[in-house]
Design a protein around this motif. Structure first.
Motif, short mmCIF file in Angstrom:
data_model
loop_
_atom_site.label_atom_id
_atom_site.label_comp_id
_atom_site.label_asym_id
_atom_site.label_seq_id
_atom_site.Cartn_x
_atom_site.Cartn_y
_atom_site.Cartn_z
N ILE A 123 -25.15 32.67 34.63
CA ILE A 123 -24.17 33.76 34.55
C ILE A 123 -24.55 34.88 35.50
O ILE A 123 -23.70 35.42 36.22
N ALA A 124 -25.83 35.23 35.53
CA ALA A 124 -26.29 36.31 36.41
C ALA A 124 -26.08 35.94 37.88
O ALA A 124 -25.63 36.77 38.68
N GLY A 125 -26.38 34.69 38.24
CA GLY A 125 -26.18 34.25 39.63
C GLY A 125 -24.71 34.25 40.01
O GLY A 125 -24.33 34.64 41.11
N TYR A 126 -23.86 33.79 39.09
CA TYR A 126 -22.42 33.77 39.33
C TYR A 126 -21.89 35.19 39.54
O TYR A 126 -21.18 35.47 40.51
N VAL A 127 -22.25 36.08 38.63
CA VAL A 127 -21.76 37.46 38.69
C VAL A 127 -22.30 38.16 39.94
O VAL A 127 -21.57 38.89 40.61
N LEU A 136 -22.39 31.87 50.85
CA LEU A 136 -23.55 30.99 51.02
C LEU A 136 -23.21 29.80 51.92
O LEU A 136 -23.97 29.46 52.81
N PHE A 137 -22.12 29.16 51.63
CA PHE A 137 -21.66 28.01 52.41
C PHE A 137 -20.17 28.21 52.69
O PHE A 137 -19.36 28.18 51.76
N GLY A 153 -15.80 27.59 49.86
CA GLY A 153 -14.74 28.47 49.37
C GLY A 153 -15.32 29.55 48.45
O GLY A 153 -16.50 29.59 48.16
N VAL A 154 -14.44 30.42 47.98
CA VAL A 154 -14.86 31.55 47.17
C VAL A 154 -15.44 31.08 45.82
O VAL A 154 -16.55 31.44 45.44
N LEU A 192 -20.02 29.45 42.13
CA LEU A 192 -20.68 28.41 41.33
C LEU A 192 -22.06 28.07 41.89
O LEU A 192 -23.01 27.86 41.13
N ILE A 193 -22.18 28.01 43.22
CA ILE A 193 -23.49 27.74 43.83
C ILE A 193 -24.46 28.89 43.51
O ILE A 193 -25.63 28.66 43.20
N GLY A 194 -23.97 30.13 43.54
CA GLY A 194 -24.80 31.26 43.13
C GLY A 194 -25.25 31.13 41.68
O GLY A 194 -26.39 31.44 41.34
N GLY A 195 -24.35 30.63 40.83
CA GLY A 195 -24.71 30.38 39.43
C GLY A 195 -25.77 29.32 39.29
O GLY A 195 -26.69 29.44 38.48
#
Length: 174
Positions: free
Chosen positions: A70-74, A83-84, A88-89, A94-97
């Motif tokens: 959740i923290a990575g997503y937010v 990131l890539f 897409g957005v 999701l990758i951040g999550g």
């Protein structure tokens, strides 16, 4: 349940302690000798610090991994870091999550596992180390009157260490 643990340097002194406790009329099912040729630390029930650390890490991962996701997503949503470009957005969020979940897993492994090894074993680790050095432990468990009598008897034998414990997980005997 109360415990008295005496550390003795060799098998002969451990057997002499057992005999002295037996002559004093202590119940034999409450007396244990740990060491080579007798019970091991695992058979007696001393906590294995590495097993405790794994358990602690697993418990921490149950809440750190989802929290990390959740923290990575937010974080990715707030900063709009790409990131890539091909993802897409939503994909980047999701990758951040996923990266946050990985960080949460690493936190549970290093912090939960490390603190489990450092603090989760109590006095079991020093006793395990003494057994590895070839020493013997005489353990008496029971009501306070039994352990107090055992302490007096064991003190006369000049053990390397004599320590009493009260098991907080067990109801007190009278």
């Amino acid at each position: 349940m109360n415990y008295v643990i005496a550390v003795l340097p060799d098998r002969i002194q451990a057997e002499a302690a057992y005999t002295a406790l037996e002559k004093a009329g202590l119940p034999l099912d409450k007396i244990s000798i740990l060491g080579k040729g007798y019970q091991t630390a695992d058979e007696f029930g001393f906590i294995d610090p590495s097993q405790q650390a794994r358990k602690q890490a697993q418990l921490m991962s149950y809440w750190l991994v989802p929290f990390g996701f959740i923290a990575g997503y937010v974080f990715n949503e707030l900063t709009q870091i790409e990131l890539f470009p091909w993802a897409g957005v939503l994909g980047n969020h999701l990758i951040g999550g996923v990266f946050g979940a990985i960080a949460g897993g690493m936190g549970s492994l290093f912090i939960g596992g490390g603190s489990g090894i450092a603090f989760g074993s109590g006095d079991a680790l020093p006793y395990r180390n003494r057994l590895k050095q070839g020493k013997y432990l005489v353990v008496v468990k029971g009501a306070p009157n039994v352990t107090n009598q055992a302490s007096r008897i064991l003190k006369e034998l000049n053990p390397e260490n004599l320590q009493g414990y009260v098991d907080p997980t067990q109801p007190r005997e009278k």
